[in-house]
Design an enzyme around this catalytic site. Structure first.
Site, mmCIF file in Angstrom:
data_model
loop_
_atom_site.group_PDB
_atom_site.id
_atom_site.type_symbol
_atom_site.label_atom_id
_atom_site.label_comp_id
_atom_site.label_asym_id
_atom_site.label_seq_id
_atom_site.Cartn_x
_atom_site.Cartn_y
_atom_site.Cartn_z
ATOM 1 C CD GLU A 1 53.458 -19.494 -18.869
ATOM 2 O OE1 GLU A 1 53.769 -19.705 -20.054
ATOM 3 O OE2 GLU A 1 52.557 -18.708 -18.541
ATOM 4 C CE LYS B 1 54.357 -18.453 -23.362
ATOM 5 N NZ LYS B 1 53.195 -18.035 -22.573
ATOM 6 C CD GLU C 1 52.930 -20.514 -9.502
ATOM 7 O OE1 GLU C 1 53.544 -21.547 -9.211
ATOM 8 O OE2 GLU C 1 53.475 -19.408 -9.563
ATOM 9 C CB CYS D 1 50.121 -13.766 -21.730
ATOM 10 S SG CYS D 1 50.158 -12.167 -22.492
ATOM 11 C CB CYS E 1 55.716 -13.947 -29.085
ATOM 12 S SG CYS E 1 55.081 -13.944 -27.437
ATOM 13 C CB SER F 1 45.751 -9.988 -15.893
ATOM 14 O OG SER F 1 44.859 -11.041 -16.157
ATOM 15 C CD GLU G 1 44.991 -10.133 -19.959
ATOM 16 O OE1 GLU G 1 45.080 -10.830 -20.998
ATOM 17 O OE2 GLU G 1 45.983 -9.671 -19.391
ATOM 18 C CD GLU H 1 42.084 -10.021 -14.006
ATOM 19 O OE1 GLU H 1 42.425 -10.791 -14.937
ATOM 20 O OE2 GLU H 1 42.814 -9.802 -13.016
HETATM 21 FE FE1 HC0 Z 1 53.433 -15.559 -27.159
HETATM 22 FE FE2 HC0 Z 1 51.257 -15.960 -26.012
HETATM 23 S S1 HC0 Z 1 51.563 -14.437 -27.648
HETATM 24 S S2 HC0 Z 1 53.150 -15.291 -24.915
HETATM 25 O O1 HC0 Z 1 54.097 -13.943 -27.123
HETATM 26 O O2 HC0 Z 1 49.698 -14.036 -24.555
HETATM 27 O O3 HC0 Z 1 55.590 -17.407 -26.398
HETATM 28 O O4 HC0 Z 1 53.554 -16.239 -30.064
HETATM 29 O O5 HC0 Z 1 52.102 -18.204 -27.310
HETATM 30 O O6 HC0 Z 1 50.840 -18.137 -23.990
HETATM 31 O O7 HC0 Z 1 48.854 -16.802 -27.429
HETATM 32 C C1 HC0 Z 1 54.859 -16.667 -26.792
HETATM 33 C C2 HC0 Z 1 53.631 -15.977 -28.966
HETATM 34 C C3 HC0 Z 1 52.261 -17.114 -27.007
HETATM 35 C C4 HC0 Z 1 50.935 -17.306 -24.751
HETATM 36 C C5 HC0 Z 1 49.721 -16.533 -26.866
HETATM 37 C C6 HC0 Z 1 50.282 -14.824 -25.048
#
Ligand code: HC0
Ligand code: SF4
Length: 573
Positions: free
Chosen positions: A359, A356, A364, A297, A502, A317, A277, A280
């Site tokens: 996700e 997640k 993709e 993310c 998170c 990104s 990133e 980028e």
């Molecule tokens: Fe997160 Fe992550 S920091 S989104 O908030 O970028 O869920 O803890 O794992 O993938 O590393 C959540 C937390 C993660 C990812 C990381 C990011």
């Protein structure tokens, strides 16, 4: 300040405060159910009624204090009114407490206990509604709903998504999606914030625990696990440890005892994300690419962007999230290195996040021909597995993540708090742009719970990098509207779907209102992450020897063809 009396005690409270707040100052606890400070202050459930000398009892959570007001919180009339209200709620509640996911952590159960409800006098008609379990992330069981509306408030007012609201009237009132659609067919972003504020078991994550047990019991599979940054500072809460306790070593030990073949750290994936990133961003700045570049993310944020800001998709990104980058690397680099067929590698992720789960299903995100991650479980689900396995979590020794993927930097750790991705990126980008190993690595402007944070970093050549951070989708909406209207110009924006980032994800341990009303759990958990970062010797992603080795042995350079194939993607409206 105004002076009032509560139960004969003189109390001074700031003008504009409520009777509930004034009572708290006087050390008097008024029971509540729907009230959640800053999120749901609507006086809907009437459990907190008090006698203010008016014709009817008043809800303390919304009744304002006034000079000379006399309040009685504890009289036969008040106690009976609360009890009747609670018994009416319970009379239409699916009372399957023994098997409920919130057993032992249910605010209704606790209230019934505190209000000394020994029997339910009004057992009558019951609603019997279908459970919506079609979303990959969230299960809604209206038969357990107490209509407190906390979920609506958080979804509408905090997240600005409005995927749920009230429907019907009177006894038939339900919380539902527009046109009674399944949640999966709405703009719901799977953030799980509604789960975290639900006082009962009406909202929960879609559990994948059985899939993980099955994989662990399958001798043909090599089952590896990766743990997100924010899990380590929250999982202890499930075992009675204070909020924000760092449990990294115990978490790793527990995962090894559960039988995972290898225990890895998503933070390593986070370091990799910063390499890609950061590169980028530098390329976009140097080559006139699309700016501002926005982090990609947080899967709740991505879905929000797809629904609400399709015109900004090119600003995202192209980097996959650390979870998925790491998964893709496990099924390519790690598979090659260990001589294991990627079809036999089963990747579990432990995330503070319910989105997640969504996700990992995105088509993709399967660049090796296999899903980057096979199953994603929440912090809460991991805690349940640890309990089910009879592991004494609190007394576990500290253990280390496994080689050859286990090392991470402090930059990877702070990803779990709002502003963390930005700070981690700046640590690397500033070094790369100045060609120096800069000592000033703590960007305090992007830390903390302010909804939108801004930082400017001026480099020796006079260039200024303008950065902004938003957490919680309501704040993201405000910031993005400014960007869309040309009112704000930034190079780089970090957006996390959950308020606080998170650490306050929809998969984290649920703290009841009585805790959330007094402590900012986001700040406490974030402190744990920042102290873990401080304790680390390597605090910049590009200084992580493991990352350097992965590039040397496998990926080549950041942004290389192979890196693009495995670690980048595109999202569509
Ligand atoms: Fe997160 Fe992550 S920091 S989104 O908030 O970028 O869920 O803890 O794992 O993938 O590393 C959540 C937390 C993660 C990812 C990381 C990011
Ligand atoms: Fe709203 Fe998030 Fe719950 Fe979906 S998961 S209903 S977006 S709060």
């Amino acid at each position: 300040m105004v002076t009032l009396t509560i139960d004969g005690v003189e109390v001074k409270a700031p003008a504009g405060s409520t009777v509930l707040e004034a009572a708290k100052l006087a050390g008097i606890r008024i029971p509540t159910l729907c009230y959640l400070k800053g999120i749901n202050e609507i006086g809907a459930c009437r459990i907190c009624v008090v006698d203010v000398g008016a014709r009817s009892l008043q809800a303390a959570c919304v009744y304002p204090v006034s000079e000379g007001l006399k309040v009685v919180t504890n009289s036969p009339k008040v106690r009976e009114a609360r009890k009747v209200t609670l018994e009416l709620i319970l009379s239409n509640h699916e009372r399957t407490c023994l098997t409920c996911v919130r057993s032992g952590n249910c605010e209704l159960q606790q209230l019934a206990n505190e209000l000394n409800v020994g029997e339910i006098r009004f057992d009558g008609e019951r609603t019997d509604l279908p459970v919506d379990d079609l979303s990959p992330s969230v299960v809604r069981d209206p038969n357990k709903c107490v209509l407190c509306r906390r979920c609506i408030s958080v979804c509408n007012n905090v997240q600005s998504v409005a995927a749920i609201g009230t429907a019907e009237r009177g006894f038939k009132t339900v919380i539902a999606s527009p046109f009674n659609m399944a949640l999966k067919d709405t703009p719901c972003v799977n953030c799980g914030q509604c789960i975290n504020v639900c006082p009962v078991g009406a909202l929960r994550e879609k559990s994948s625990i059985e899939k993980v047990w099955d994989a662990l019991a399958n001798p043909d599979l090599h089952v590896v696990v990766q743990t997100a940054p924010a899990v380590r500072v929250a999982i202890g809460e499930e075992f009675g440890l204070p909020i924000g306790t760092r449990c990294t070593g115990k978490m790793v030990a527990a995962l090894k005892r559960l039988g995972f073949d290898k225990v890895f750290d998503t933070d390593t994936g986070a370091d990799l994300t910063i390499m890609e990133e950061g590169n980028e961003l530098i390329q976009r700045i140097k080559n006139g690419g699309k700016l501002p570049m926005i982090t990609s993310c947080s899967p709740g944020w991505i879905k929000f962007c797809e629904h609400n800001y399709p015109d900004l998709l090119d600003n995202l990104s192209t980097c996959k999230s650390p979870q998925n980058m790491f998964g893709a690397l496990l099924k390519s680099y790690y598979a090659e290195k260990m001589g294991i067929d990627p079809s036999k590698i089963f990747v579990v992720s432990v995330m503070p996040c319910t989105a997640k789960k969504f996700e990992i299903q995105r088509p993709e995100l399967a660049s090796t021909g296999y899903p980057d991650v096979d199953v994603s479980i929440t912090t809460r689900e991991l805690a349940r597995m640890i309990k089910e396995a009879g592991i004494d979590f609190v007394n576990l020794p500290d253990e280390e993540f496994d080689d050859p993927m286990g090392e991470a930097s402090g930059a990877g750790v702070i990803f779990g708090a709002t502003g963390g991705v930005m700070e981690a990126a700046l640590r690397t980008v500033v070094d790369k742009l100045t060609g120096r190993d800069n000592d000033n690595i703590e960007y305090k402007e992007v830390r903390g719970e302010e909804g939108i944070k801004v930082a400017e970093v001026t480099l020796p050549d006079g260039m200024t990098i303008r950065a902004a951070v938003a957490h919680g989708l309501g704040n993201a909406r405000k910031l993005l509207d400014q960007v869309r209207n040309g009112e704000a110009q930034y190079h780089f924006i970090e957006i996390m779907a959950c308020p606080g980032g998170c650490v306050n994800g929809g998969g984290q341990p649920i703290q009841p209102a009585r805790v959330r009303n007094t402590i900012d759990i986001r700040t406490e958990r974030a402190k744990g992450l920042y102290s873990e970062d401080e304790a680390m010797t390597i605090r910049k992603s590009h200084k992580n020897p493991r990352i350097q080795k992965i590039y040397e042995e496998f990926l080549g350079e950041p942004g290389s063809h192979k890196a693009h194939e495995l670690l980048h993607t595109h999202y569509y409206a």
